[in-house]
Design a protein around this motif. Structure first.
Motif, PDB file in Angstrom:
ATOM      1  N   GLU A 136       0.833  -1.207   0.000  1.00  0.00           N
ATOM      2  CA  GLU A 136       0.000   0.000   0.000  1.00  0.00           C
ATOM      3  C   GLU A 136       0.869   1.259   0.000  1.00  0.00           C
ATOM      4  OE1 GLU A 136      -3.279   0.279  -0.493  1.00  0.00           O
ATOM      5  OE2 GLU A 136      -3.144  -1.880  -0.824  1.00  0.00           O
ATOM      6  N   ALA A 137       1.963   1.244   0.762  1.00  0.00           N
ATOM      7  CA  ALA A 137       2.865   2.398   0.799  1.00  0.00           C
ATOM      8  C   ALA A 137       3.500   2.626  -0.569  1.00  0.00           C
ATOM      9  CB  ALA A 137       3.941   2.207   1.867  1.00  0.00           C
ATOM     10  N   VAL A 138       3.923   1.554  -1.224  1.00  0.00           N
ATOM     11  CA  VAL A 138       4.534   1.678  -2.548  1.00  0.00           C
ATOM     12  C   VAL A 138       3.522   2.238  -3.541  1.00  0.00           C
ATOM     13  CG1 VAL A 138       5.467   0.370  -4.516  1.00  0.00           C
ATOM     14  CG2 VAL A 138       6.304  -0.077  -2.193  1.00  0.00           C
ATOM     15  N   LYS A 139       2.298   1.720  -3.519  1.00  0.00           N
ATOM     16  CA  LYS A 139       1.261   2.226  -4.422  1.00  0.00           C
ATOM     17  C   LYS A 139       1.034   3.718  -4.218  1.00  0.00           C
ATOM     18  CE  LYS A 139      -1.282  -2.111  -4.637  1.00  0.00           C
ATOM     19  NZ  LYS A 139      -2.489  -2.812  -4.180  1.00  0.00           N
ATOM     20  N   GLU A 140       0.991   4.135  -2.958  1.00  0.00           N
ATOM     21  CA  GLU A 140       0.774   5.551  -2.651  1.00  0.00           C
ATOM     22  C   GLU A 140       1.955   6.394  -3.122  1.00  0.00           C
ATOM     23  OE1 GLU A 140      -1.338   8.803  -1.601  1.00  0.00           O
ATOM     24  OE2 GLU A 140      -2.061   6.741  -1.653  1.00  0.00           O
ATOM     25  N   LEU A 141       3.167   5.925  -2.924  1.00  0.00           N
ATOM     26  CA  LEU A 141       4.350   6.660  -3.383  1.00  0.00           C
ATOM     27  C   LEU A 141       4.364   6.779  -4.901  1.00  0.00           C
ATOM     28  CD1 LEU A 141       6.927   5.148  -0.902  1.00  0.00           C
ATOM     29  CD2 LEU A 141       6.360   7.589  -1.098  1.00  0.00           C
ATOM     30  N   VAL A 142       3.964   5.730  -5.602  1.00  0.00           N
ATOM     31  CA  VAL A 142       3.897   5.786  -7.062  1.00  0.00           C
ATOM     32  C   VAL A 142       2.854   6.810  -7.495  1.00  0.00           C
ATOM     33  CG1 VAL A 142       3.252   4.466  -9.130  1.00  0.00           C
ATOM     34  CG2 VAL A 142       4.802   3.468  -7.437  1.00  0.00           C
ATOM     35  N   ARG A 143       1.726   6.842  -6.797  1.00  0.00           N
ATOM     36  CA  ARG A 143       0.694   7.853  -7.113  1.00  0.00           C
ATOM     37  C   ARG A 143       1.223   9.262  -6.877  1.00  0.00           C
ATOM     38  NH1 ARG A 143      -3.103   3.857  -5.245  1.00  0.00           N
ATOM     39  NH2 ARG A 143      -2.805   4.422  -3.086  1.00  0.00           N
ATOM     40  N   MET A 144       2.202   9.385  -5.981  1.00  0.00           N
ATOM     41  CA  MET A 144       2.802  10.689  -5.681  1.00  0.00           C
ATOM     42  C   MET A 144       3.995  10.970  -6.601  1.00  0.00           C
ATOM     43  SD  MET A 144       2.598  10.356  -1.529  1.00  0.00           S
ATOM     44  CE  MET A 144       3.586  11.792  -1.209  1.00  0.00           C
ATOM     45  N   SER A 145       4.111  10.185  -7.665  1.00  0.00           N
ATOM     46  CA  SER A 145       5.134  10.351  -8.698  1.00  0.00           C
ATOM     47  C   SER A 145       6.552  10.028  -8.240  1.00  0.00           C
ATOM     48  CB  SER A 145       5.088  11.774  -9.277  1.00  0.00           C
ATOM     49  OG  SER A 145       3.826  12.018  -9.829  1.00  0.00           O
ATOM     50  N   VAL A 146       6.690   9.156  -7.264  1.00  0.00           N
ATOM     51  CA  VAL A 146       8.017   8.677  -6.888  1.00  0.00           C
ATOM     52  C   VAL A 146       8.370   7.576  -7.885  1.00  0.00           C
ATOM     53  CG1 VAL A 146       9.389   7.521  -5.114  1.00  0.00           C
ATOM     54  CG2 VAL A 146       7.702   9.255  -4.466  1.00  0.00           C
ATOM     55  N   GLY A 147       9.547   7.682  -8.475  1.00  0.00           N
ATOM     56  CA  GLY A 147       9.967   6.740  -9.508  1.00  0.00           C
ATOM     57  C   GLY A 147      10.323   5.371  -8.974  1.00  0.00           C
ATOM     58  N   THR A 148      10.166   4.377  -9.844  1.00  0.00           N
ATOM     59  CA  THR A 148      10.467   2.997  -9.489  1.00  0.00           C
ATOM     60  C   THR A 148      11.923   2.842  -9.073  1.00  0.00           C
ATOM     61  OG1 THR A 148       8.818   2.277 -11.089  1.00  0.00           O
ATOM     62  CG2 THR A 148      10.379   0.621 -10.338  1.00  0.00           C
ATOM     63  N   GLU A 149      12.819   3.467  -9.826  1.00  0.00           N
ATOM     64  CA  GLU A 149      14.249   3.349  -9.514  1.00  0.00           C
ATOM     65  C   GLU A 149      14.558   3.898  -8.127  1.00  0.00           C
ATOM     66  OE1 GLU A 149      17.913   2.006  -9.721  1.00  0.00           O
ATOM     67  OE2 GLU A 149      16.363   1.593 -11.207  1.00  0.00           O
ATOM     68  N   GLU A 150      13.939   5.010  -7.774  1.00  0.00           N
ATOM     69  CA  GLU A 150      14.162   5.575  -6.441  1.00  0.00           C
ATOM     70  C   GLU A 150      13.674   4.620  -5.351  1.00  0.00           C
ATOM     71  OE1 GLU A 150      13.070   9.469  -3.703  1.00  0.00           O
ATOM     72  OE2 GLU A 150      12.537   9.494  -5.824  1.00  0.00           O
ATOM     73  N   LEU A 151      12.538   3.991  -5.579  1.00  0.00           N
ATOM     74  CA  LEU A 151      12.014   3.030  -4.608  1.00  0.00           C
ATOM     75  C   LEU A 151      12.949   1.828  -4.468  1.00  0.00           C
ATOM     76  CD1 LEU A 151       8.251   3.089  -5.623  1.00  0.00           C
ATOM     77  CD2 LEU A 151       9.249   4.033  -3.541  1.00  0.00           C
ATOM     78  N   VAL A 152      13.429   1.321  -5.595  1.00  0.00           N
ATOM     79  CA  VAL A 152      14.331   0.168  -5.574  1.00  0.00           C
ATOM     80  C   VAL A 152      15.615   0.514  -4.821  1.00  0.00           C
ATOM     81  CG1 VAL A 152      15.770  -1.336  -7.028  1.00  0.00           C
ATOM     82  CG2 VAL A 152      13.388  -0.890  -7.660  1.00  0.00           C
ATOM     83  N   GLN A 153      16.179   1.670  -5.120  1.00  0.00           N
ATOM     84  CA  GLN A 153      17.407   2.090  -4.448  1.00  0.00           C
ATOM     85  C   GLN A 153      17.202   2.235  -2.944  1.00  0.00           C
ATOM     86  OE1 GLN A 153      20.516   2.220  -5.658  1.00  0.00           O
ATOM     87  NE2 GLN A 153      19.548   1.348  -7.480  1.00  0.00           N
ATOM     88  N   ARG A 154      16.079   2.778  -2.575  1.00  0.00           N
ATOM     89  CA  ARG A 154      15.787   2.964  -1.150  1.00  0.00           C
ATOM     90  C   ARG A 154      15.695   1.617  -0.438  1.00  0.00           C
ATOM     91  NH1 ARG A 154      13.877   7.718   0.896  1.00  0.00           N
ATOM     92  NH2 ARG A 154      13.281   7.607   3.062  1.00  0.00           N
ATOM     93  N   VAL A 155      14.995   0.660  -1.054  1.00  0.00           N
ATOM     94  CA  VAL A 155      14.864  -0.667  -0.455  1.00  0.00           C
ATOM     95  C   VAL A 155      16.234  -1.324  -0.340  1.00  0.00           C
ATOM     96  CG1 VAL A 155      13.951  -3.004  -0.830  1.00  0.00           C
ATOM     97  CG2 VAL A 155      12.469  -1.024  -1.150  1.00  0.00           C
ATOM     98  N   LYS A 156      17.045  -1.231  -1.389  1.00  0.00           N
ATOM     99  CA  LYS A 156      18.387  -1.819  -1.352  1.00  0.00           C
ATOM    100  C   LYS A 156      19.214  -1.216  -0.226  1.00  0.00           C
ATOM    101  CE  LYS A 156      18.945  -3.188  -6.176  1.00  0.00           C
ATOM    102  NZ  LYS A 156      19.663  -2.914  -7.431  1.00  0.00           N
ATOM    103  N   ARG A 157      19.185   0.108  -0.101  1.00  0.00           N
ATOM    104  CA  ARG A 157      19.979   0.772   0.928  1.00  0.00           C
ATOM    105  C   ARG A 157      19.500   0.395   2.326  1.00  0.00           C
ATOM    106  NH1 ARG A 157      20.087   6.723  -1.608  1.00  0.00           N
ATOM    107  NH2 ARG A 157      20.969   7.341   0.392  1.00  0.00           N
ATOM    108  N   LEU A 158      18.192   0.301   2.499  1.00  0.00           N
ATOM    109  CA  LEU A 158      17.667  -0.110   3.805  1.00  0.00           C
ATOM    110  C   LEU A 158      18.036  -1.562   4.113  1.00  0.00           C
ATOM    111  CD1 LEU A 158      14.174   1.599   3.682  1.00  0.00           C
ATOM    112  CD2 LEU A 158      16.033   2.141   5.253  1.00  0.00           C
ATOM    113  N   ALA A 159      17.970  -2.425   3.099  1.00  0.00           N
ATOM    114  CA  ALA A 159      18.303  -3.835   3.291  1.00  0.00           C
ATOM    115  C   ALA A 159      19.776  -4.020   3.641  1.00  0.00           C
ATOM    116  CB  ALA A 159      17.953  -4.632   2.040  1.00  0.00           C
ATOM    117  N   GLU A 160      20.599  -3.107   3.183  1.00  0.00           N
ATOM    118  CA  GLU A 160      22.038  -3.182   3.467  1.00  0.00           C
ATOM    119  C   GLU A 160      22.385  -2.586   4.822  1.00  0.00           C
ATOM    120  OE1 GLU A 160      23.668  -1.292   0.037  1.00  0.00           O
ATOM    121  OE2 GLU A 160      23.242  -3.010  -1.254  1.00  0.00           O
ATOM    122  N   GLY A 161      21.374  -2.099   5.529  1.00  0.00           N
ATOM    123  CA  GLY A 161      21.611  -1.641   6.893  1.00  0.00           C
ATOM    124  C   GLY A 161      21.602  -0.148   7.109  1.00  0.00           C
ATOM    125  N   GLU A 162      21.473   0.632   6.044  1.00  0.00           N
ATOM    126  CA  GLU A 162      21.408   2.080   6.227  1.00  0.00           C
ATOM    127  C   GLU A 162      20.073   2.410   6.877  1.00  0.00           C
ATOM    128  OE1 GLU A 162      21.931   6.007   3.445  1.00  0.00           O
ATOM    129  OE2 GLU A 162      22.851   4.124   2.835  1.00  0.00           O
TER     130      GLU A 162
END
Length: 126
Positions: free
Chosen positions: A94-120
């Motif tokens: 649901e959060a991802v869907k809402e962010l996409v509706r707010m024009s957040v790009g897919t690449e930005e979402l992917v990068q954010r998830v990767k960075r969080l998964a790596e411990g940042e």
């Protein structure tokens, strides 16, 4: 027990739906158990009957409840056990869907998830 929160940004029907869904998954209500009528539950929760109607309709589509013999009566359907992280994935989706509706790009979402998964822990958008 379901307790809608009027300060919650989510519509009441979604709060009711999520409350019932959690009760079904946690086996607070059992398979085959009859759900309260729309009028009864709306009176109990002090919400508009339409909110309960919408909640029941969505729960039926998702397979959590099914219509029983009488019109407007529902019983709890057999529900497979959810993985422990199922609720969090639903919230994430649901959060991802809402962010996409707010024009957040897919690449930005992917990068954010990767960075969080790596411990940042946290970082600014950008």
């Amino acid at each position: 027990m379901i307790q809608p929160e009027y300060r919650d940004a989510r519509p009441l029907y979604q709060q009711v739906k999520e409350g019932i869904r959690k009760m079904i998954i946690s086996h607070a209500v059992c398979e085959g158990e009859e759900m309260p009528s729309v009028r009864e539950l709306s009176a109990r929760l002090a919400v508009n009957p339409y909110a309960v109607t919408l909640a029941y309709r969505e729960l039926e589509k998702e397979g959590y409840i099914r219509q029983s013999g009488r019109e407007g009566c529902f019983t709890v359907a057999a529900v497979e056990e959810e993985k422990p992280c199922g609720e969090m994935f639903r919230t994430f989706d649901e959060a991802v869907k809402e962010l996409v509706r707010m024009s957040v790009g897919t690449e930005e979402l992917v990068q954010r998830v990767k960075r969080l998964a790596e411990g940042e822990k946290e970082f600014d958008r950008g």
